[in-house]
Structure formats: structure tokens, C-alpha cells
Design a protein around this motif. Structure first.
Motif, PDB file in Angstrom:
ATOM      1  N   ILE A  19      72.620  56.085  41.802  1.00 40.09           N
ATOM      2  CA  ILE A  19      73.980  56.306  41.317  1.00 40.09           C
ATOM      3  C   ILE A  19      73.954  57.518  40.383  1.00 40.09           C
ATOM      4  O   ILE A  19      73.288  57.504  39.357  1.00 40.09           O
ATOM      5  CB  ILE A  19      74.524  55.067  40.568  1.00 40.09           C
ATOM      6  N   VAL A  23      79.779  55.007  36.537  1.00 43.03           N
ATOM      7  CA  VAL A  23      80.509  53.827  36.986  1.00 43.03           C
ATOM      8  C   VAL A  23      80.632  52.884  35.796  1.00 43.03           C
ATOM      9  O   VAL A  23      79.624  52.562  35.164  1.00 43.03           O
ATOM     10  CB  VAL A  23      79.779  53.113  38.144  1.00 43.03           C
ATOM     11  N   LEU A 191      83.729  48.846  44.452  1.00 46.24           N
ATOM     12  CA  LEU A 191      82.596  49.765  44.444  1.00 46.24           C
ATOM     13  C   LEU A 191      81.998  49.690  45.844  1.00 46.24           C
ATOM     14  O   LEU A 191      81.466  48.655  46.242  1.00 46.24           O
ATOM     15  CB  LEU A 191      81.570  49.351  43.386  1.00 46.24           C
ATOM     16  N   LEU A 193      79.291  50.779  48.527  1.00 40.14           N
ATOM     17  CA  LEU A 193      77.932  51.303  48.628  1.00 40.14           C
ATOM     18  C   LEU A 193      77.517  51.415  50.088  1.00 40.14           C
ATOM     19  O   LEU A 193      77.942  50.614  50.929  1.00 40.14           O
ATOM     20  CB  LEU A 193      76.940  50.393  47.903  1.00 40.14           C
ATOM     21  N   VAL A 198      76.720  55.584  46.267  1.00 39.94           N
ATOM     22  CA  VAL A 198      78.110  55.214  45.989  1.00 39.94           C
ATOM     23  C   VAL A 198      79.019  56.037  46.890  1.00 39.94           C
ATOM     24  O   VAL A 198      79.055  57.271  46.806  1.00 39.94           O
ATOM     25  CB  VAL A 198      78.472  55.468  44.512  1.00 39.94           C
ATOM     26  N   PHE A 201      84.590  54.474  44.360  1.00 46.02           N
ATOM     27  CA  PHE A 201      84.767  53.499  43.296  1.00 46.02           C
ATOM     28  C   PHE A 201      86.142  53.707  42.675  1.00 46.02           C
ATOM     29  O   PHE A 201      86.525  54.825  42.332  1.00 46.02           O
ATOM     30  CB  PHE A 201      83.694  53.657  42.213  1.00 46.02           C
TER      31      PHE A 201
END
Length: 294
Positions: A19, A23, A191, A193, A198, A201
Motif C-alpha cells: 500500500i 488509507v 477498499l 484490493l 489497492v 478506496f
């Protein structure tokens, strides 16, 4: 509450999760984490709870005892009733604790208390663990595939119970699930994935508008409907379906009129998470490809 500045988890030489963009999970939010198998969903929860090593920076004002987790698989001893297991783990007596009594009653678990864990059904086992997680009254609670392996009817009842219990509470929930209908009920932010990255989001409605349009009209994928859909923008969708994207009211009415005149059954949605997920993922990799070719 929790902000991920950067985070990387590796298993050997393989990167399981990475990431790069911040976030944040804020107080009172209902966050759904969605992705294909191997996307990094459970890995993220384990990293945030400190259960696995990671590189990066996670900022939080929460202490470990202010976080609770319902993991996908839970096992308990089978030599005593679940009543005594519950009382031992929670260090309280059911008969003397009104809050615990309320939870047991809410999940209609009274008749299960004398049973041993291995005698419980799949749904009853999940209720047992959920009751103990909720009793902690944590400020941040993670639910990892809470209805995995259950039949549709049991999943639906359990999801409705969870939604009802948390409706007026300020707890922050992070729900990992591959069932889209669960996240429709439980999550207000998503979120997304895929392969440890990512994809997107943000607020559920904002993401839908970004990747799908104002609304989508969903119909069966057949020769007649494919011919009709050539006159309208289409989205990526499950193979058995066709999804028309409508950016505004005029476009929506035009599409609906065409479908009605041709006697086509369709569903209108402004929140379909599966179609949103598929189109967010497609756009992400298209942008990655363009960037790599520059």
C-alpha cells in the motif's frame, strides 16, 4: 483512528501486500474490504493487528485492547459446553452479566449454550465467536469472512443481525468479504484490493459513480439483448449478464424505453458492488499498462 502511510508484507521474495497511497479508517465508519482470493485482504488485517511482520508506517491512537477481530477460522475445546468456554474466555458469568445476556438473546443463542462446540452448526459457531468479539466493545472491530462456508439463508440472517446490532453504534467496523450482498448491507466505504495492490478506496456511492455511472441497467446476456446494447455504453460484467451504463437521467430514460419497448426484463442499480469491482479493476490495469508503455 488508523492511518496506513505505507505498508508492505512479503512472504519470502513474494510481495503479498503493498500500500503506497494513504488509507485511513475513521471513528464510526463501516469499511468493506473486497478482492479476489490472494488479493491481500486477510494479510492486511493480520498486519494491522501486529500478527505478521511488515515494513512501513501505520499510525494509530488505539491500544491493542481497543481492537477486536473475528478471524475466518476459529476452533475451541470440545470437552466442555460452549457456555463454560464463553464464561472462561470472557472472565464473567452469564447469569450475572446483563450485557452478555443481551448479546446471547439478540443472536438467539440460548439453546446452544449447553452444547459442545463441535455439535454446533456452521452458523451457530459463527454466532458464538461473534458474541465474544462484540462483548469486548472494541472501538475498532475486524470481521474476516464472517459468513464464509454458510448457506445463503444463514448468511443473510447473520448479516442482517450484524447490521441491526451496529446500526446506532459508533464502533468502527472493517469487514472482509467476497460476498457482494454482505458489503451492500454492512459497508459505506470500500477498499478494493487485487494481487496485493489497492485498486480503489472511498465512499461506496462515489466509487460507483466513478466506475459505473449514475445507474446501471442489468439484463440477461443473450443475442437479442446484445443487439439492443450496441446503442448504449456497456460495462464489464459477469459473463451471463449485460450492464448498460447511464451517466444521466436522459440517458437512463432512453435506455429504459428501449428495453421496455422490446419486452426486456432488467434490473436497475446504483450500488452494484460486483460490477463496480470488475470495472475498477479493469480501469486500474488499463492505466498501469498505459503508464508502463510511456
Amino acid at each position: 483512528m488508523v492511518t496506513i502511510r505505507q505498508l508492505e508484507v512479503k512472504y519470502g521474495s513474494q510481495t503479498a501486500l503493498r500500500i503506497d497511497t494513504p488509507v485511513s479508517f475513521e471513528k464510526g465508519e463501516r469499511i468493506g474490504i473486497i478482492g479476489s482470493n490472494g488479493a491481500g485482504k486477510s494479510t492486511l488485517i493480520k498486519a494491522l493487528l501486529g500478527l505478521i511482520p511488515y515494513r512501513g508506517r501505520v499510525i494509530t491512537n488505539l491500544k491493542p485492547e481497543q481492537m477486536a477481530v473475528h478471524m475466518q477460522f476459529n476452533e475451541y475445546v470440545t470437552t466442555m459446553s460452549v457456555k463454560y468456554i464463553m464464561e472462561t474466555i470472557l472472565d464473567t458469568k452469564i447469569a450475572k452479566n446483563k450485557e452478555l445476556q443481551e448479546l446471547i438473546s439478540f443472536f438467539e443463542f440460548e439453546s446452544c449454550l449447553p452444547k459442545r462446540f463441535n455439535a454446533l452448526s456452521g452458523g451457530q459457531k459463527q454466532k458464538f465467536t461473534i458474541i465474544m468479539v462484540m462483548f469486548q466493545k472494541a472501538e475498532l472491530t475486524f470481521y474476516d469472512e464472517v459468513t464464509s462456508g454458510l448457506d445463503f439463508e444463514t448468511r443473510q440472517r447473520l448479516t442482517e443481525k450484524l447490521s441491526q446490532w451496529y446500526r446506532d453504534k459508533e464502533d468502527t467496523l472493517v469487514v472482509v468479504s467476497h460476498y457482494y450482498e454482505e458489503l451492500e448491507q454492512l459497508a459505506s466505504k470500500l477498499l478494493i484490493l487485487d494481487k496485493g495492490r489497492v485498486i480503489a478506496f472511498g465512499e461506496k456511492q462515489r466509487l460507483f459513480r466513478k466506475y459505473c455511472g449514475k445507474v446501471v441497467l442489468i439484463m440477461e446476456n443473450n443475442d437479442k439483448n446484445r443487439a439492443l446494447s450496441r446503442n448504449f455504453p456497456t460495462l464489464k460484467s459477469p459473463e451471463h449478464l449485460i450492464a448498460l451504463s447511464c451517466e444521466d437521467e436522459a440517458q437512463e430514460w432512453k435506455a429504459m424505453k428501449a428495453l421496455a419497448e422490446n419486452n426486456v426484463n432488467f434490473k436497475r442499480s446504483n450500488s452494484d458492488i460486483e460490477i463496480m469491482f470488475m470495472n475498477a479493476r479493469e480501469r486500474f490495469y488499463a492505466q498501469q499498462k498505459v503508464s508502463s508503455e510511456r
